[in-house]
Design an enzyme around this catalytic site. Sequence first.
Site, PDB file in Angstrom:
ATOM      1  N   LYS A   1       0.888  -1.086   0.098  1.00 42.43           N
ATOM      2  CA  LYS A   1       0.074   0.086   0.198  1.00 42.43           C
ATOM      3  C   LYS A   1       1.056   1.130  -0.066  1.00 42.43           C
ATOM      4  O   LYS A   1       1.810   1.291   0.453  1.00 42.43           O
ATOM      5  CB  LYS A   1      -1.036  -0.054   1.414  1.00 42.43           C
ATOM      6  CG  LYS A   1      -1.942   0.883   1.325  1.00 42.43           C
ATOM      7  CD  LYS A   1      -2.892   0.847   2.491  1.00 42.43           C
ATOM      8  CE  LYS A   1      -3.903   1.775   2.810  1.00 42.43           C
ATOM      9  NZ  LYS A   1      -4.894   1.488   4.045  1.00 42.43           N
TER      10      LYS A   1
ATOM     11  N   SER B   1      -9.772   1.835   3.260  1.00 36.41           N
ATOM     12  CA  SER B   1      -8.727   2.810   2.321  1.00 36.41           C
ATOM     13  C   SER B   1      -7.919   1.832   1.571  1.00 36.41           C
ATOM     14  O   SER B   1      -7.272   2.543   0.688  1.00 36.41           O
ATOM     15  CB  SER B   1      -8.111   3.684   3.200  1.00 36.41           C
ATOM     16  OG  SER B   1      -7.130   2.746   4.097  1.00 36.41           O
TER      17      SER B   1
ATOM     18  N   SER C   1     -10.062  -0.607   7.147  1.00 43.46           N
ATOM     19  CA  SER C   1      -9.515  -0.374   5.737  1.00 43.46           C
ATOM     20  C   SER C   1      -8.927  -1.732   5.047  1.00 43.46           C
ATOM     21  O   SER C   1      -8.492  -1.359   3.867  1.00 43.46           O
ATOM     22  CB  SER C   1      -8.492   0.605   5.858  1.00 43.46           C
ATOM     23  OG  SER C   1      -8.880   1.791   6.130  1.00 43.46           O
TER      24      SER C   1
END
Lengths: 488, 479, 96
Positions: free
Chosen positions: A79, A154, A178
């Site tokens: 990420k 997210s 997330s």
Amino acid sequence: MSLIDLKLHEAADKLAAGEVTSRQLCEALLARVDAVEEKVGALVSINNERVLAAADASDARRASGSSLGRYDGLPITIKDNIVEEGEESKCASSIIDGLVNVYDSTVVRKLKEAGCVVFGRANMDEFAMGSTTETSQIKKTCNPHDLDCVPGGSSGGSAAGVASKEFLGALGSDTGGSIRQPASFCGIVGLKPTYGLVSRFGLVAFASSLDQIGPMSKDVRDSALILDIINGEDEKDSTALPGKITDFEASLEGFDIKGMKLGVPAEYFEVEGMEADVKASVQAAIAKLEAMGAEIVPVSLPHTKYAIATYYVIATAEACTNLARFEGVRYGNRYTETDDILEMYNETRSRGFGKEVQRRIMLGTYVLSSYEDHKYYHRAQKVRTLIRQDFEKAYEQCDLIVAPVAPETAFKSGESSEDPMKMYLADILTTSVNLAGTCGISVPCGQDSKGMPIGLQVMGPALGEKKLLQLAYAYEQNAAVELKEVEL
Amino acid sequence: MSEYEVIIGLEIHVQAKTKSKVFCSCKNEYGAPPNSNVCPICLAHPGVLPVVNQEAINQIVKAGLMTDSKIALYSKFDRKSYFYPDQPKNYQITQFDLPFVEAGKIPIGGKGLSGEMIEPREIGMERIHLEEDVGKSTHHGTHSTVDYNRAGVPLLETVSMPEMHSADEAYAYVQSLQQIMRYGGISDCDQEKGQFRCDVNISIHKPGTPFGTKVEIKNLNSTRHIWLSINYEIERQTEMVEEGIEIHQETRRWNDARQETVHMRFKETADDYRYFPEPDLPPVVLSSDQIEQWRSEMPMTPKAYREQFINEFKVTEYDAHVLTLDKANADFFAEAAKGVKKPKTVANVMMNTLNSLLSEAGKELFETELKPQDLIDLVKLQEGNVISKSAIAKILPVLLEENKSAEQVAKDLDLVQQNDTGALEGWVDEVIAANPKAVGEFKEGQKNAVNFLMGQVMKASRGKANPPMVIQMINKKLS
Amino acid sequence: MSDFDVEHFAKLSRLNINDEEKVTLQKQMNDILGMVNELMELDLDGVEGTNFAVDMQNIIRQDEVGESVPVEKVVATFPDTEDNMNRTPVILEDND
């Protein structure tokens, strides 16, 4: 079967057997990225040369008999909020632009020590603040199951890229859901580990007491495999738990579900906005688990309704301090059209941060302010205790808890971005696990009438990952949920 | 001015001596090239985390024990938010409600900078907490530059009770605190190196009336400036009150060129630092056993030295104060005092002759050749009447410069006293014969005359006569 | 519950908010505070707050000097430099 269809554990077996090289794997994936990334938008950046160089280095190790082990050569995506030396970690923002990292996060170091190839950086909500990946300043990420829909967030880029087969597996981060929510939205597996199981050193902090890095993958075994690599103590993270666990994957087989007690919290099925399809699908999954031999017990998590308020107070309080370092002084994008340092701060931050990030910074500043005598912050800390105690009591009656991940499936882009409240409330079923510091996993359990994936959330006590993965694996093997094939 | 009571409180930051910084492993070092002791952690790069340094904890606990404080069994760190370019995270890791050290005492005494004696007493110290230093910014008019080497150096912030009432008392408090830090090896408190910084809070009021509005003087880095600025403030505030001008809560700083405090800013509202517990650092829990272990290993405090000097070596409280100002001196004295019959003589030599010789030479004691044994030998020579008291001042300068024994130097300088009665009698008779006037005065009962006569004997003997023996002999011969 | 003071908290947060944004923000922040205000319903007497996410203590490192980042690498990260230092607009003596 194409190489991009492989699971990580299958790829590992093939690498070991010499049936495939890391370069072949990476080239196949890079070709897939070329083909579909424009539609999906999963990656913030990927450096093909660096990827292939790492793959070649791995292949050379294998060829010379100095392989670093089972994971050597496996491509794994990270990420965009995870720091890698020599790369930028923008956190899908523009405010850190230009800072080339001078160090490796602990998870990246562990990936590299295992021989893994860091396969690009996945898109996300800016600073992990969002549930749709729409707050990213870099690009839009679409749900591979329906490009008009959000991938969740997210860690939306990580989820979408796994679902679109642009990469085999990824790291996400989970502060309030997330990892689990985008995994659920995209029909993949996502695990949020117990707080402290995975080092946060090098994870750009959103809410320090809630953030955890975790695996996102095509199946449960892959999540176990990734967790085997990345967990473990770290002298650079004072909140990392001692020890290192190496057999999450190995302990999946031979597990017997019979006699396992699964708690079902009524509160999780009664939240506002719970879609009938989601409820039905999760209830069917629970019935399946019962049929497999698990004992289903009703449990109560009475403070669930306060989780969102508690979460937003604590997370924003921590976030407003964590994000105070982004002001253009030491690195990143500095606003230079002024000689006034205060104006430099204010303009750098107002231009660099998106609206959602700015809202949360202001909320955090407010709840910590003496203006309100800290009343929200102190109360939130106390309610956090109550939420943690809810779980502790529940786990006296059951081994694991099963529930939906989110009240709804992936929705159309643009629906929540103008109404922060709608976005916040969507976290209702995931934030409690972060507040309690425990673990949770999202496993696909079906799809709604529109064909969008639905996730089953399995929650476990602190350091209950082994049981969590075993149950999720048993469910996955037995239920054999077939999702609609992704077509891009 | 005596009409008003002055209330002074001091907040003092000292840098703790450690090898590495408090939350990262960069070197804690003064004077390194700019930005050579920095890393992602002390630069607050995205993603980094702090880990607390054991030695910083050792140092603060030691400071707590040496100030007779309560050591907390449970302490934690907090974030204090404020934006400033030399503060990399824009929050400081500090301690808010649970510091390592609380409720200590700082003894004061000796002379103030005014030269007046200070009534010895103890000033309360509210707390000491551990925090991190900021970087150093330099201002160039059109722009500023920042060096982050200092960012993350461990700081001990001590907060006094508002219990001082004069610049002299504040001076004595600072001196005492610095002394404790140096005795403990906690900090050198080197003002030049910025290892010591002080904020003063000061107000005045008429006794029996509520406290006045407090004014803060920030960033004082020398004891002299502390003293000067307090006196200036007392005068300024007194004038304002006399003229009926309201005092506002404000922050001022000392302008040394103008010898006055100048306004920095008003404090309209209380600072909003938004403290909350640092989520990246678990709490520190100490056991009573561990604290007792620390206590048993604690270096001797200046106060303990003073008590030893007064009780064991029978020096006055004031002497003890002066002798312990510097630890090296105190150790020197303690060693020398043990070797002589009258330690008071050693004290006097050190405080007077030695002290002025050193200040003339601009040297510290440790920079000279003088060893405690030399002082023992020297005082023993005098105690044994081998040399006169006045000979000490002649021998000492040589001992400072050269590695010789006191006895050797006495011989070299021909200062060995004549204790032989025969020789003495010769000089005494000679002087009595030559000074009939003084002899007459003595016989009339003028006691001063004996001093004159003795002086003449000393002269005749070129300082080698033993004065008590001379006096005894004169008295005997003339009575 | 009073209105969220956008101006005050924007300033404290080091953000410039224009008038148009202010109106939207005012509503959004009030909504959020309405949600957060649910916390006021609970009786929390005697409940200890959770200060730390893990039940750990005394995580302390030994006082050993590690490697710093080479100065040229550090300086390369600064937006503006002068003599290996970070160059910024004039820093006010005291700005809070």
